[in-house]
Design a protein around this motif. Structure first.
Motif, PDB file in Angstrom:
ATOM      1  N   ASN A 225       0.853  -1.194   0.000  1.00  0.00           N
ATOM      2  CA  ASN A 225       0.000   0.000   0.000  1.00  0.00           C
ATOM      3  C   ASN A 225       0.893   1.250   0.000  1.00  0.00           C
ATOM      4  O   ASN A 225       1.607   1.530   0.969  1.00  0.00           O
ATOM      5  CB  ASN A 225      -0.909  -0.013   1.229  1.00  0.00           C
ATOM      6  N   TYR A 227       0.214   4.209   0.406  1.00  0.00           N
ATOM      7  CA  TYR A 227      -0.152   5.184   1.436  1.00  0.00           C
ATOM      8  C   TYR A 227       0.677   4.990   2.707  1.00  0.00           C
ATOM      9  O   TYR A 227       0.884   5.922   3.481  1.00  0.00           O
ATOM     10  CB  TYR A 227      -1.644   5.051   1.744  1.00  0.00           C
ATOM     11  N   LEU A 285      -5.306  -3.378   4.372  1.00  0.00           N
ATOM     12  CA  LEU A 285      -4.573  -2.115   4.483  1.00  0.00           C
ATOM     13  C   LEU A 285      -3.106  -2.271   4.103  1.00  0.00           C
ATOM     14  O   LEU A 285      -2.556  -1.433   3.389  1.00  0.00           O
ATOM     15  CB  LEU A 285      -4.676  -1.564   5.905  1.00  0.00           C
ATOM     16  N   GLY A 287      -1.169  -5.276   2.808  1.00  0.00           N
ATOM     17  CA  GLY A 287      -0.782  -5.968   1.589  1.00  0.00           C
ATOM     18  C   GLY A 287      -1.016  -7.452   1.715  1.00  0.00           C
ATOM     19  O   GLY A 287      -1.484  -7.946   2.746  1.00  0.00           O
TER      20      GLY A 287
END
Length: 562
Positions: A225, A227, A285, A287
């Motif tokens: 992710n 983010y 969230l 992976g």
């Protein structure tokens, strides 16, 4: 041979009293191991051995019998309370509430059937008949502490003028068929509801995946992710708003232990432990799951189970211990009383817990020394806590509660008071810095000693009038009443549990055994089920049932026998 005659006949001799109890208890325990149809009466056979001894005149002074009876009862119920206390308030989840409501309904049905038998079969003008039937009730539901509570409450009724009915005779009449009746009732429920045992096993298998709120679950994930790039461990925790422990991280080919300030990067590989119910959200969230070779490490790391034996740790939460930031280790899970728990920050630690610690060897050694990790220390029972609890329990049990219309004030008594305090100490004792841990073997030893002292004393006292009460009296009516008290409520609540709430049959078997606090019935349920459903059903209702059996015994005597 005068010395032998003196030991056998001198009731005031200490040697005579010790010999009496030793013979009664040893004979009762050995005979209780004999199985008929795969079922034995267990330690309760001590009661029958005591009745036989009392009947032939092998007895002791009444004040000695009464003291050992009451002391044994206090010890027995207190150790029960210590055992069930830690999980007492956790048994009221959605399914737990339904099972406990059914158990309460079963207790009320027992009392209703008892009164029906009383008015149908017995002379209501005879004062001793209702107390005797209360004794029969507790034999029918195989609940010895209830018998003790009723017996104690009877001693406070002025109208008997000290001539207390020997309700243990009614108990003895009902107990054998009570054990068999519980098992028979579960079989009747099975056939009435057309239950197929193999189908119930399959149903349990399908349901196992849904019990995932506290079950620890291991994940090996790769950070994909974008983010999360540059986010710290603490920030990821806050984003997820779920508890998880990251015990290792593989970054640039090196394995290390992550802490709250550790920064995540794309491609990092993580070893995470979380509650099974949270695993999907964490995967979504961070992976996907992957296979990781943890052999690549540039620092020696160990994974060790550590036993908490240091009293100063008792009651402290994982969050307040700051294992990660202060000690540079991670705690991934906790084993308590054989059950693995996820190591959430708010979980209070208790003496006897086994924690899984991951970190560098020297850091793990420091935590090991801090926790104590001395198994030998656990072998020593915490006698001070036990007797402090008994002191408070006796005081609580002696407090009078005046209720209008009752002949004497209501008291919890020497059974109810210690039981309540033991439950509270078992659950919250760590907050008062009381070490409540007792090994299972030590708890069972103290509990069984208390039980056999109580049963032997009650049996010896009841033995003198047993023949007149049972054989020449209403013995067969006690047997019939006990069988009806046993079976009718069980069949009704068993059918309701299945037809209305659709509980698994094995859970129902455990619930029915727990409602009557009957280990032989639980053993039978376990013999026909390969999973833990009977034990879970039993343990869910057992604490509340035991408490209510003791309380209702006293209420029945005080409200109805005055």
């Amino acid at each position: 041979m005068d010395w032998l005659t003196d030991i056998l006949t001198n009731n005031d001799s200490v040697a005579h009293i010790v010999l009496l109890y030793s013979i009664v208890i040893a004979a009762g325990v050995l005979l209780g191991k004999i199985k008929i149809g795969g079922v034995s009466l267990g330690v309760t056979f001590v009661l029958f051995a005591g009745i036989l001894a009392g009947h032939v005149g092998f007895t002791a002074p009444t004040n000695i019998l009464t003291f050992l009876q009451d002391f044994g009862l206090v010890l027995f119920v207190f150790m029960i309370g210590m055992q069930v206390g830690p999980g007492f308030f956790e048994n009221f989840g959605t399914a737990g509430i339904k099972l406990n409501i059914l158990a309460i309904f079963g207790i009320l049905l027992n009392i209703i059937v008892m009164f029906v038998c009383y008015f149908v079969f017995f002379d209501t003008s005879e004062a001793k008949n209702l107390p005797m039937l209360i004794g029969t009730l507790y034999g029918a539901v195989t609940n010895t502490p209830g018998l003790g509570a009723a017996n104690e409450a009877l001693s406070g009724i002025p109208s008997f003028n000290g001539n207390i009915p020997q309700i243990a005779s009614g108990y003895a009449c009902a107990y054998p068929l009570g054990v068999l009746g519980i098992i028979a009732s579960t079989i009747i429920v099975r056939h009435f509801c057309k239950v197929k045992l193999d189908k119930e096993e399959e149903r349990l298998q399908a349901q196992e995946g849904n019990n995932a709120n506290v079950k620890p679950y291991r994940l090996r994930l790769k950070v994909t992710n974008k983010y999360l790039e540059g986010k710290t461990m603490l920030q990821v925790h806050n984003i997820l708003n779920r508890d998880f422990v990251c015990s290792r991280i593989l970054h640039d080919g090196h394995v290390s232990i992550p802490y709250r300030d550790t920064v995540f990067h794309l491609g990092d590989q993580l070893n995470i432990v979380c509650a099974e119910a949270d695993s999907e959200a964490i995967i979504a969230l961070i992976g996907p799951e992957i296979e990781i070779d943890w052999e690549q490490t540039d620092q020696p790391m160990v994974c060790r189970r550590v036993v908490i034996t240091n009293p100063s740790i008792n009651g402290k939460t994982l969050g307040k211990m700051h294992f990660s930031s202060v000690y540079n280790v991670n705690v991934t899970r906790i084993t308590r009383q054989g059950i693995d728990l996820f190591a959430s920050a708010g979980l209070p630690l208790q003496i006897g817990d086994r924690i899984m610690v991951v970190g560098q060897e020297d850091a793990v050694d420091r935590v090991t020394n801090l926790m104590g990790n001395s198994v030998r220390r656990l072998d020593t029972p915490n006698i001070a806590t036990i007797f402090i609890g008994i002191i408070i329990g006796i005081i609580l049990g002696s407090l009078p509660f005046t209720i209008q219309g009752m002949p004497v004030p209501l008291k919890l008594g020497i059974a109810g008071g210690p039981l309540i305090i033991a439950i509270l100490i078992g659950r919250y004792g760590y907050k008062m810095h009381l070490v409540t841990f007792t090994t299972t073997s030590a708890n069972m030893m103290l509990r069984e000693i208390g039980l056999v002292l109580f049963l032997a004393s009650v049996g010896i006292k009841a033995g003198a009038g047993f023949w007149e009460t049972v054989v020449d009296g209403d013995g067969m009516l006690y047997v019939l009443s006990g069988f009806l008290i046993t079976t009718i409520p069980l069949i009704i609540i068993g059918i309701i549990a299945r037809k209305k709430y659709n509980f698994n049959y094995f859970t129902i078997m455990g619930m029915l055994a727990g409602t009557y606090t009957d280990p032989p019935a639980l053993a039978y349920a376990n013999s026909v089920c390969s999973k833990e459903a009977p034990a879970l059903g039993y343990s869910t209702v057992y604490p509340l049932t035991m408490f209510l059996r003791i309380l209702t015994a006293q209420l029945l005597v005080l409200f109805c026998c005055g």
